[in-house]
Design a protein around this motif. Structure first.
Motif, mmCIF file in Angstrom:
data_model
loop_
_atom_site.group_PDB
_atom_site.id
_atom_site.type_symbol
_atom_site.label_atom_id
_atom_site.label_comp_id
_atom_site.label_asym_id
_atom_site.label_seq_id
_atom_site.Cartn_x
_atom_site.Cartn_y
_atom_site.Cartn_z
ATOM 1 N N ARG A 1 4.368 -1.760 -5.265
ATOM 2 C CA ARG A 1 5.494 -2.144 -4.409
ATOM 3 C C ARG A 1 6.434 -3.082 -5.163
ATOM 4 O O ARG A 1 7.648 -2.965 -5.085
ATOM 5 C CB ARG A 1 4.941 -2.823 -3.153
ATOM 6 C CG ARG A 1 5.891 -2.745 -1.964
ATOM 7 C CD ARG A 1 5.164 -2.899 -0.649
ATOM 8 N NE ARG A 1 4.666 -4.241 -0.429
ATOM 9 C CZ ARG A 1 3.459 -4.513 0.038
ATOM 10 N NH1 ARG A 1 2.608 -3.551 0.310
ATOM 11 N NH2 ARG A 1 3.088 -5.757 0.237
ATOM 12 N N GLN B 1 6.788 9.629 -5.949
ATOM 13 C CA GLN B 1 7.258 10.407 -4.794
ATOM 14 C C GLN B 1 8.392 9.675 -4.078
ATOM 15 O O GLN B 1 9.356 10.304 -3.629
ATOM 16 C CB GLN B 1 6.095 10.663 -3.824
ATOM 17 C CG GLN B 1 5.067 11.658 -4.347
ATOM 18 C CD GLN B 1 4.009 11.959 -3.308
ATOM 19 O OE1 GLN B 1 4.325 12.206 -2.148
ATOM 20 N NE2 GLN B 1 2.748 11.920 -3.717
ATOM 21 N N GLN B 2 8.266 8.359 -3.981
ATOM 22 C CA GLN B 2 9.321 7.593 -3.328
ATOM 23 C C GLN B 2 10.632 7.716 -4.096
ATOM 24 O O GLN B 2 11.708 7.832 -3.510
ATOM 25 C CB GLN B 2 8.892 6.133 -3.194
ATOM 26 C CG GLN B 2 9.860 5.255 -2.416
ATOM 27 C CD GLN B 2 10.093 5.769 -1.014
ATOM 28 O OE1 GLN B 2 10.893 6.681 -0.791
ATOM 29 N NE2 GLN B 2 9.395 5.197 -0.041
ATOM 30 N N SER C 1 2.448 10.128 -8.303
ATOM 31 C CA SER C 1 1.954 8.931 -7.603
ATOM 32 C C SER C 1 2.859 8.635 -6.412
ATOM 33 O O SER C 1 3.959 9.193 -6.285
ATOM 34 C CB SER C 1 1.962 7.731 -8.549
ATOM 35 O OG SER C 1 3.312 7.355 -8.837
ATOM 36 N N GLY C 2 2.401 7.701 -5.566
ATOM 37 C CA GLY C 2 3.215 7.320 -4.404
ATOM 38 C C GLY C 2 4.576 6.779 -4.805
ATOM 39 O O GLY C 2 5.604 7.106 -4.207
ATOM 40 N N HIS D 1 2.367 16.662 -4.984
ATOM 41 C CA HIS D 1 0.981 16.139 -4.983
ATOM 42 C C HIS D 1 0.525 15.713 -6.376
ATOM 43 O O HIS D 1 -0.504 15.049 -6.515
ATOM 44 C CB HIS D 1 0.018 17.173 -4.391
ATOM 45 C CG HIS D 1 -0.269 18.338 -5.303
ATOM 46 N ND1 HIS D 1 0.505 19.485 -5.268
ATOM 47 C CD2 HIS D 1 -1.200 18.524 -6.267
ATOM 48 C CE1 HIS D 1 0.046 20.334 -6.186
ATOM 49 N NE2 HIS D 1 -0.995 19.771 -6.797
ATOM 50 N N GLN E 1 9.537 5.801 5.216
ATOM 51 C CA GLN E 1 8.271 5.400 4.587
ATOM 52 C C GLN E 1 7.447 6.629 4.204
ATOM 53 O O GLN E 1 6.812 6.670 3.160
ATOM 54 C CB GLN E 1 7.481 4.509 5.544
ATOM 55 C CG GLN E 1 6.179 3.991 4.957
ATOM 56 C CD GLN E 1 5.487 3.013 5.888
ATOM 57 O OE1 GLN E 1 6.126 2.222 6.563
ATOM 58 N NE2 GLN E 1 4.175 3.063 5.945
ATOM 59 N N SER E 2 7.440 7.637 5.091
ATOM 60 C CA SER E 2 6.789 8.908 4.737
ATOM 61 C C SER E 2 7.832 9.715 3.983
ATOM 62 O O SER E 2 8.900 10.014 4.508
ATOM 63 C CB SER E 2 6.367 9.650 6.003
ATOM 64 O OG SER E 2 7.494 9.868 6.833
ATOM 65 N N TYR E 3 7.549 10.079 2.762
ATOM 66 C CA TYR E 3 8.588 10.608 1.870
ATOM 67 C C TYR E 3 9.123 11.956 2.331
ATOM 68 O O TYR E 3 10.229 12.348 1.987
ATOM 69 C CB TYR E 3 8.032 10.721 0.434
ATOM 70 C CG TYR E 3 7.198 9.537 0.028
ATOM 71 C CD1 TYR E 3 7.689 8.244 0.173
ATOM 72 C CD2 TYR E 3 5.908 9.691 -0.461
ATOM 73 C CE1 TYR E 3 6.925 7.145 -0.173
ATOM 74 C CE2 TYR E 3 5.134 8.595 -0.810
ATOM 75 C CZ TYR E 3 5.645 7.326 -0.661
ATOM 76 O OH TYR E 3 4.888 6.234 -0.993
ATOM 77 N N ALA F 1 4.003 2.112 2.227
ATOM 78 C CA ALA F 1 2.755 2.837 1.977
ATOM 79 C C ALA F 1 2.182 2.565 0.588
ATOM 80 O O ALA F 1 1.126 3.071 0.243
ATOM 81 C CB ALA F 1 2.992 4.341 2.143
ATOM 82 N N LEU F 2 2.879 1.762 -0.215
ATOM 83 C CA LEU F 2 2.454 1.531 -1.600
ATOM 84 C C LEU F 2 1.579 0.282 -1.704
ATOM 85 O O LEU F 2 1.719 -0.648 -0.916
ATOM 86 C CB LEU F 2 3.675 1.368 -2.506
ATOM 87 C CG LEU F 2 4.705 2.507 -2.462
ATOM 88 C CD1 LEU F 2 5.867 2.176 -3.394
ATOM 89 C CD2 LEU F 2 4.076 3.833 -2.849
ATOM 90 N N ASP F 3 0.698 0.266 -2.715
ATOM 91 C CA ASP F 3 -0.102 -0.951 -2.912
ATOM 92 C C ASP F 3 0.780 -2.049 -3.505
ATOM 93 O O ASP F 3 1.879 -1.800 -3.986
ATOM 94 C CB ASP F 3 -1.329 -0.678 -3.792
ATOM 95 C CG ASP F 3 -0.967 -0.304 -5.221
ATOM 96 O OD1 ASP F 3 -0.233 -1.082 -5.875
ATOM 97 O OD2 ASP F 3 -1.400 0.758 -5.692
#
Length: 384
Positions: free
Chosen positions: A175, A145-146, A141-142, A138, A90-92, A169-171
């Motif tokens: 998701r 990154q995934q 986006s999330g 950075h 979940q944490s990339y 962790a994504l909205d």
């Protein structure tokens, strides 16, 4: 990826795998086969043993008993780095000081491979990030990154990709986009994906096969549609979506079962019942909310013959855009739920209205009444 790389390996097989921590049993002895090339989901609430099972496949957790096989090869005692599997968390865990191309190339560079550009370019194209090679994590986006994390794992040509709550962790909107994206990537590369999630919709959207876990064991295994339409336990019926479960007694046992419930009689196909079907026996009769139609009590004579019927009174209604959700109090249950698509808004279906719930008997399933009727109904938020 070459055809040879795709076909190497074989099924992931867990034989008698279990994990205990002192007196706590995290995973009860488990036999499970993940077919080669499939998208397989381990689904369950927090603490059900799904992540521990994934970590035993990865070698990040030592099994207390049992064997992990990849094809015919026993990998139980191999350390993680010697197993042909990669894990996406979940944490990339991307390296912030490296650009995207170098993050993806990291595994190849570590193995001493000098010429990496073509492989990295191909991977970035696969995850649709070809134009982002020189950006830093950075700046993405999330969801982007995934995808970098997935590309970094896939470039090592693992036989199995393990995904531990990768979209947690994504909205919500992102998701849902990533669910389709991951499914597309898995279809293109053709390798085995094993995906851990607590999100029922995520598992059902992406996976070919879902193993619903509860209390360290697999409660039921099957294709998403089969699990939803034919739950075999109250936990699966309640955890995958919503089910109305009505207690009743079997009064006639033929091709169809006739059940006395809520002051009336309801029928269901015998083959859709996982409970004993002898006359006089008790069962839980199940029906999904979207399978039910509502009629005003005054219009009851217009309902087609042969349909199951339950009378009641609307106690609540919620408009949620695509559908209106009703809660109905009746002798068959205090809070029966009905979902009606918003094709035509119907007047008069308001709290206090007397109604008849009716549905096709073929849509009904039967469960053993000895089970907890509320098992699996706790929300994910409550469980975590």
């Amino acid at each position: 990826m070459t055809q040879q790389q795709q076909t190497a390996g074989g099924d992931v097989r867990l034989v008698g795998i279990s994990k205990t921590y002192g007196s706590f049993i995290a995973v009860q002895p488990l036999d499970l086969t993940v077919p080669q090339g499939s998208f397989f989901a381990l689904l369950g609430a927090s603490g059900c043993g799904k992540t521990t099972t994934l970590r035993m496949i990865a070698g990040l957790e030592e099994a207390t008993t049992g064997t992990v096989l990849l094809g015919e090869k026993d990998i139980t005692d191999l350390p993680p780095y010697k197993r042909p599997v990669n894990t996406v968390f979940q944490s990339y865990a991307l390296f912030p000081h490296l650009d995207i191309a170098e993050n993806v190339a990291f595994g190849l560079r570590r193995r001493g491979i000098k010429s990496v550009k073509k492989q990295v370019d191909d991977m970035l194209e696969l995850v649709q990030l070809g134009d982002f090679a020189r950006r830093k994590p950075h700046q993405l986006s999330g969801g982007q990154q995934q995808r970098v994390a997935v590309a970094r794992a896939l470039i090592n040509h693992p036989q199995v990709l393990l995904l531990d709550e990768p979209l947690g962790a994504l909205d919500l909107k992102l998701r849902r986009q990533m669910q389709l994206e991951l499914k597309r990537i898995q279809t293109e590369v053709g390798i085995t994906f094993v995906h851990v999630t607590h999100d029922q919709e995520e598992a059902m959207t992406m996976a070919d096969t879902v193993a619903v876990m509860n209390g360290g064991r697999v409660e039921q295994l099957g294709a998403p549609a089969d699990l939803y339409e034919n739950p075999r336990t109250t936990f699966v019926a309640n955890f995958l979506g919503t089910s109305n479960l009505i207690e009743g007694e079997i009064v006639s046992s033929g091709t169809d079962l006739v059940v006395a419930a809520g002051g009336g009689k309801l029928t269901l196909p015998r083959e859709r019942c996982s409970a004993p079907t002898t006359s006089g026996g008790r069962l839980l009769l199940g029906i999904r909310p979207e399978k039910i139609s509502l009629a005003h009590a005054d219009d009851a004579d217009d309902i087609a013959a042969g349909r199951n019927r339950v009378t009641g009174r609307i106690t609540d209604s919620s408009f949620i855009g695509v559908s209106t959700q009703y809660v109905v109090e009746s002798p068959a249950g205090t809070a029966l739920q009905v979902y009606e698509q918003n094709v035509d808004r119907r007047a008069g279906l308001l709290p206090g209205a007397e109604v008849v719930l009716h549905w096709n008997p073929a849509h009904t399933f039967g469960l053993d009444a000895a089970q907890d009727i509320d098992a699996g109904a706790t929300s994910v938020e409550d469980a975590e």
